[in-house]
Scaffold this motif. Structure first.
Motif, PDB file in Angstrom:
ATOM      1  N   ARG A  95       0.821  -1.119  -0.141  1.00 30.22           N
ATOM      2  CA  ARG A  95       0.105  -0.032  -0.199  1.00 30.22           C
ATOM      3  C   ARG A  95       0.783   1.197  -0.112  1.00 30.22           C
ATOM      4  O   ARG A  95       0.495   2.190  -0.748  1.00 30.22           O
ATOM      5  CB  ARG A  95      -1.074   0.207   1.280  1.00 30.22           C
ATOM      6  N   GLU A  96       2.144   1.327   0.710  1.00 34.07           N
ATOM      7  CA  GLU A  96       2.874   2.296   0.775  1.00 34.07           C
ATOM      8  C   GLU A  96       3.480   2.749  -0.653  1.00 34.07           C
ATOM      9  O   GLU A  96       3.408   3.656  -1.031  1.00 34.07           O
ATOM     10  CB  GLU A  96       3.802   2.212   1.921  1.00 34.07           C
ATOM     11  N   PHE A  97       3.981   1.614  -1.350  1.00 35.99           N
ATOM     12  CA  PHE A  97       4.461   1.714  -2.622  1.00 35.99           C
ATOM     13  C   PHE A  97       3.437   2.099  -3.474  1.00 35.99           C
ATOM     14  O   PHE A  97       3.681   3.326  -4.324  1.00 35.99           O
ATOM     15  CB  PHE A  97       5.222   0.574  -3.058  1.00 35.99           C
ATOM     16  N   LEU A  98       2.251   1.840  -3.431  1.00 39.65           N
ATOM     17  CA  LEU A  98       1.173   2.186  -4.552  1.00 39.65           C
ATOM     18  C   LEU A  98       0.791   3.562  -4.054  1.00 39.65           C
ATOM     19  O   LEU A  98       0.641   4.426  -4.948  1.00 39.65           O
ATOM     20  CB  LEU A  98      -0.004   1.336  -4.184  1.00 39.65           C
ATOM     21  N   SER A  99       0.864   4.066  -2.937  1.00 39.01           N
ATOM     22  CA  SER A  99       0.535   5.521  -2.710  1.00 39.01           C
ATOM     23  C   SER A  99       1.594   6.370  -3.185  1.00 39.01           C
ATOM     24  O   SER A  99       1.414   7.342  -3.667  1.00 39.01           O
ATOM     25  CB  SER A  99       0.366   5.548  -1.044  1.00 39.01           C
ATOM     26  N   VAL A 100       2.800   5.985  -2.902  1.00 38.60           N
ATOM     27  CA  VAL A 100       4.061   6.868  -3.382  1.00 38.60           C
ATOM     28  C   VAL A 100       3.977   6.778  -5.048  1.00 38.60           C
ATOM     29  O   VAL A 100       4.223   7.814  -5.625  1.00 38.60           O
ATOM     30  CB  VAL A 100       5.337   6.073  -2.984  1.00 38.60           C
ATOM     31  N   GLU A 101       3.540   5.623  -5.558  1.00 39.07           N
ATOM     32  CA  GLU A 101       3.559   5.798  -7.062  1.00 39.07           C
ATOM     33  C   GLU A 101       2.381   6.593  -7.389  1.00 39.07           C
ATOM     34  O   GLU A 101       2.489   7.504  -8.448  1.00 39.07           O
ATOM     35  CB  GLU A 101       3.476   4.237  -7.678  1.00 39.07           C
ATOM     36  N   VAL A 102       1.424   6.489  -6.809  1.00 36.73           N
ATOM     37  CA  VAL A 102       0.284   7.432  -7.321  1.00 36.73           C
ATOM     38  C   VAL A 102       0.545   8.707  -7.113  1.00 36.73           C
ATOM     39  O   VAL A 102       0.188   9.733  -7.746  1.00 36.73           O
ATOM     40  CB  VAL A 102      -1.144   7.158  -6.626  1.00 36.73           C
ATOM     41  N   LEU A 103       1.198   9.142  -5.850  1.00 34.38           N
ATOM     42  CA  LEU A 103       1.564  10.712  -5.613  1.00 34.38           C
ATOM     43  C   LEU A 103       2.537  11.334  -6.721  1.00 34.38           C
ATOM     44  O   LEU A 103       2.396  12.146  -7.151  1.00 34.38           O
ATOM     45  CB  LEU A 103       1.921  10.602  -4.320  1.00 34.38           C
ATOM     46  N   VAL A 104       3.515  10.413  -7.044  1.00 39.33           N
ATOM     47  CA  VAL A 104       4.266  10.781  -7.785  1.00 39.33           C
ATOM     48  C   VAL A 104       3.890  11.013  -9.372  1.00 39.33           C
ATOM     49  O   VAL A 104       4.104  12.089  -9.842  1.00 39.33           O
ATOM     50  CB  VAL A 104       5.502   9.756  -8.064  1.00 39.33           C
ATOM     51  N   LYS A 105       3.113  10.043  -9.749  1.00 42.59           N
ATOM     52  CA  LYS A 105       2.383  10.327 -10.953  1.00 42.59           C
ATOM     53  C   LYS A 105       1.727  11.713 -11.030  1.00 42.59           C
ATOM     54  O   LYS A 105       1.602  12.299 -11.780  1.00 42.59           O
ATOM     55  CB  LYS A 105       1.525   9.099 -11.329  1.00 42.59           C
ATOM     56  N   ASP A 106       0.676  11.828 -10.086  1.00 39.76           N
ATOM     57  CA  ASP A 106      -0.182  12.806 -10.030  1.00 39.76           C
ATOM     58  C   ASP A 106       0.627  14.028  -9.851  1.00 39.76           C
ATOM     59  O   ASP A 106       0.381  15.000 -10.518  1.00 39.76           O
ATOM     60  CB  ASP A 106      -1.184  12.639  -8.844  1.00 39.76           C
ATOM     61  N   SER A 107       1.636  14.176  -9.093  1.00 38.42           N
ATOM     62  CA  SER A 107       2.445  15.240  -8.956  1.00 38.42           C
ATOM     63  C   SER A 107       3.087  15.772 -10.333  1.00 38.42           C
ATOM     64  O   SER A 107       3.048  17.092 -10.572  1.00 38.42           O
ATOM     65  CB  SER A 107       3.409  15.168  -7.920  1.00 38.42           C
ATOM     66  N   VAL A 108       3.811  14.787 -10.790  1.00 36.72           N
ATOM     67  CA  VAL A 108       4.348  15.184 -12.107  1.00 36.72           C
ATOM     68  C   VAL A 108       3.467  15.641 -13.185  1.00 36.72           C
ATOM     69  O   VAL A 108       3.613  16.313 -14.021  1.00 36.72           O
ATOM     70  CB  VAL A 108       5.279  13.895 -12.387  1.00 36.72           C
ATOM     71  N   ARG A 109       2.302  14.887 -13.188  1.00 41.73           N
ATOM     72  CA  ARG A 109       1.112  15.301 -14.101  1.00 41.73           C
ATOM     73  C   ARG A 109       0.633  16.681 -14.029  1.00 41.73           C
ATOM     74  O   ARG A 109       0.762  17.388 -14.961  1.00 41.73           O
ATOM     75  CB  ARG A 109       0.091  14.367 -13.913  1.00 41.73           C
ATOM     76  N   VAL A 110       0.315  16.909 -12.522  1.00 41.23           N
ATOM     77  CA  VAL A 110      -0.062  18.502 -12.540  1.00 41.23           C
ATOM     78  C   VAL A 110       1.193  19.479 -12.970  1.00 41.23           C
ATOM     79  O   VAL A 110       0.943  20.377 -13.691  1.00 41.23           O
ATOM     80  CB  VAL A 110      -0.576  18.599 -11.187  1.00 41.23           C
ATOM     81  N   ALA A 111       2.406  19.139 -12.513  1.00 44.72           N
ATOM     82  CA  ALA A 111       3.506  20.006 -12.941  1.00 44.72           C
ATOM     83  C   ALA A 111       3.828  20.037 -14.228  1.00 44.72           C
ATOM     84  O   ALA A 111       4.141  21.181 -14.815  1.00 44.72           O
ATOM     85  CB  ALA A 111       4.802  19.605 -11.997  1.00 44.72           C
ATOM     86  N   ASN A 112       3.622  18.975 -14.861  1.00 47.10           N
ATOM     87  CA  ASN A 112       3.778  18.913 -16.357  1.00 47.10           C
ATOM     88  C   ASN A 112       2.669  19.671 -17.245  1.00 47.10           C
ATOM     89  O   ASN A 112       3.168  20.514 -18.037  1.00 47.10           O
ATOM     90  CB  ASN A 112       3.838  17.374 -16.894  1.00 47.10           C
ATOM     91  N   ARG A 113       1.379  19.883 -16.659  1.00 55.43           N
ATOM     92  CA  ARG A 113       0.295  20.584 -17.316  1.00 55.43           C
ATOM     93  C   ARG A 113       0.563  22.064 -16.910  1.00 55.43           C
ATOM     94  O   ARG A 113       0.649  22.731 -17.912  1.00 55.43           O
ATOM     95  CB  ARG A 113      -0.901  19.966 -16.841  1.00 55.43           C
ATOM     96  N   LEU A 114       1.151  22.282 -15.801  1.00 56.13           N
ATOM     97  CA  LEU A 114       1.460  23.570 -15.621  1.00 56.13           C
ATOM     98  C   LEU A 114       2.630  24.110 -16.413  1.00 56.13           C
ATOM     99  O   LEU A 114       2.408  25.326 -16.979  1.00 56.13           O
ATOM    100  CB  LEU A 114       1.549  23.925 -13.997  1.00 56.13           C
ATOM    101  N   ALA A 115       3.712  23.288 -16.292  1.00 50.08           N
ATOM    102  CA  ALA A 115       4.811  23.834 -17.091  1.00 50.08           C
ATOM    103  C   ALA A 115       4.395  23.745 -18.675  1.00 50.08           C
ATOM    104  O   ALA A 115       5.003  24.823 -19.134  1.00 50.08           O
ATOM    105  CB  ALA A 115       5.867  22.681 -17.040  1.00 50.08           C
TER     106      ALA A 115
END
Length: 432
Positions: A188-208
């Protein structure tokens, strides 16, 4: 092509034929740009299909009206294309590389780490089973040895109790439950980290990406504004208008004497400032490439470790454990009499116990659920490599992209180009 460009760059069409030609040109451009914009939003930025289609259609219609009706906007839009070869275009490519790496490389690294943890969990489970079974073997050995001790020849020499007592953990479900809960928690911790990384980078990439697109438009508009208002801005080229002006005034020697300071926009010669700019941009691209190579190396390292762990775990053989017990009990008969006559004493054998027990410690089993390690995707590495080749090419060709922007502005505003050529000619004449 020259006629089509002339119609496209004119402020006002001369007749209906030029009007319809301009409309068809703008329609073809907006259709291509709309398709690329949809693919960029849906595939790269990972927006939903409905939002991508609606945004692409709205953007295409707005772009068509703007290009067809507004002449300066048509010039700014045309200058955006070579501006992609500058640092703003490289920012878009950087965001694309980061998105590709996060979407394809990072999940593979996390998946291989999960495989390593599954191997460790499997080894812990099987080794705990073997250790529990070894305690049961010790209990069996102790009772058999205790029975052997009790079997003495004379009851007078028999000990009161010859058994050993072990406190055994017969119920091992508690261990399995704790191990299962620990594994689920790690997953669960690995899954949450993976989802958090994907979401954060997706949002940052859209803003950039959105900021980079807006900045592309701003930079093109800023260049056009300086081109139209400042005759000294980006005005050190030996253009055809400057050559014709010097020929008409019989001052061609001005251009020959200033050849070290002026360059031709169609030549390959670079000024000192342009060379320094190319080197700085190439160094920045190299730093980004090194960071991407670190991520790729982590992907290969995680796969190598996971593959080695899976193969070695499958090759684990059972470790044999041998327990040997030798027991011999005897009693001497009147040893003091034999000592008086200097003769060896004789003993009465009470019990003799010599047995060997075998056990195997098992560290791996075919019943373990271990997901196979995921190798690095070569297509992702190929795409990232091609993008970085484009980045290096844009870093080297950035001065020529700026020259192309100047040529586009000069084509759209020819009267302004004549004024700029006259300003440069007067500057050379005063210097001479």
């Amino acid at each position: 092509m020259a006629d089509l460009w002339w119609i496209y760059s004119k402020p006002v069409p001369a007749d209906s034929r030029e009007l319809w030609t301009l409309f068809l040109q703008c329609s073809c451009i907006t259709a291509v740009i709309g398709g690329l914009f949809y693919n960029w939003m849906f595939a790269s930025l990972e927006y939903s299909w409905h939002l991508s289609v609606a945004t692409a259609i709205s953007f295409s219609l707005l772009l068509l009206l703007t290009l067809f009706l507004v002449h300066p906007a048509r010039c700014v839009f045309t200058m955006i294309m070579p501006t992609l070869g500058t640092k703003q275009g490289r920012k878009l490519l950087f965001s694309t590389c980061i998105m590709i790496a996060v979407v394809n490389i990072t999940p593979n690294i996390i998946s291989n780490i999960k495989t390593i943890l599954q191997v460790i969990q499997c080894i812990c489970k099987n080794s705990s089973d073997s250790l529990l079974n070894s305690t049961a073997l010790l209990q069996k050995v102790s009772w058999e040895f205790g029975d052997a001790v009790q079997e003495a020849t004379h009851s007078i020499y028999k000990p009161m109790n010859g058994h050993f007592r072990f406190s055994l953990l017969q119920n091992n479900s508690l261990i399995y439950q704790k191990m299962h809960l620990a594994g689920e928690k790690i997953s669960r911790e690995f899954l949450s980290v993976e989802v958090l990384v994907k979401d954060s980078v997706r949002v940052a990439n859209r803003l950039a990406a959105g900021f980079s697109m807006l900045y592309l438009c701003f930079e093109s508009s800023w260049y056009l504004k300086n081109y139209l208002t400042n005759p000294r801005f980006d005005n050190f080229y030996i253009t055809r208008k400057l050559e014709h002006l010097a020929m008409d005034r019989r001052a061609a020697h001005l251009l020959v004497g200033s050849s070290k300071k002026l360059i031709r926009p169609t030549g390959l010669k670079l000024s000192r400032e342009e060379v320094v700019l190319c080197l700085v941009q190439a160094m920045l691209v190299t730093v980004a490439l090194l960071l991407m190579l670190v991520l790729v190396a982590m992907d290969h390292f995680a796969f190598s470790v996971a593959d080695t762990a899976v193969r070695k775990a499958a090759q684990f053989s059972a470790v044999p454990v041998t327990l040997s017990i030798k027991y011999k009990a005897e009693i001497g008969i009147m040893p003091f009499l034999y000592k008086l006559f200097w003769r060896p004493s004789e003993a009465l054998l009470l019990s003799d116990f010599d047995r060997t027990y075998h056990h195997h410690l098992i560290f791996s089993s075919a019943q373990c659920r271990i997901s196979p390690p995921g190798p690095p995707n070569p297509s992702v590495l190929l795409v990232v490599g091609l993008l970085f080749c484009i980045l290096y090419g844009s870093a080297v060709l950035e001065p020529f992209a700026r020259r192309l922007c100047r040529a586009i502005a000069a084509s759209f505003f020819q009267r302004c180009e004549e004024k700029r050529a006259l300003h440069l000619y007067r500057k050379l004449a005063r210097r001479h």
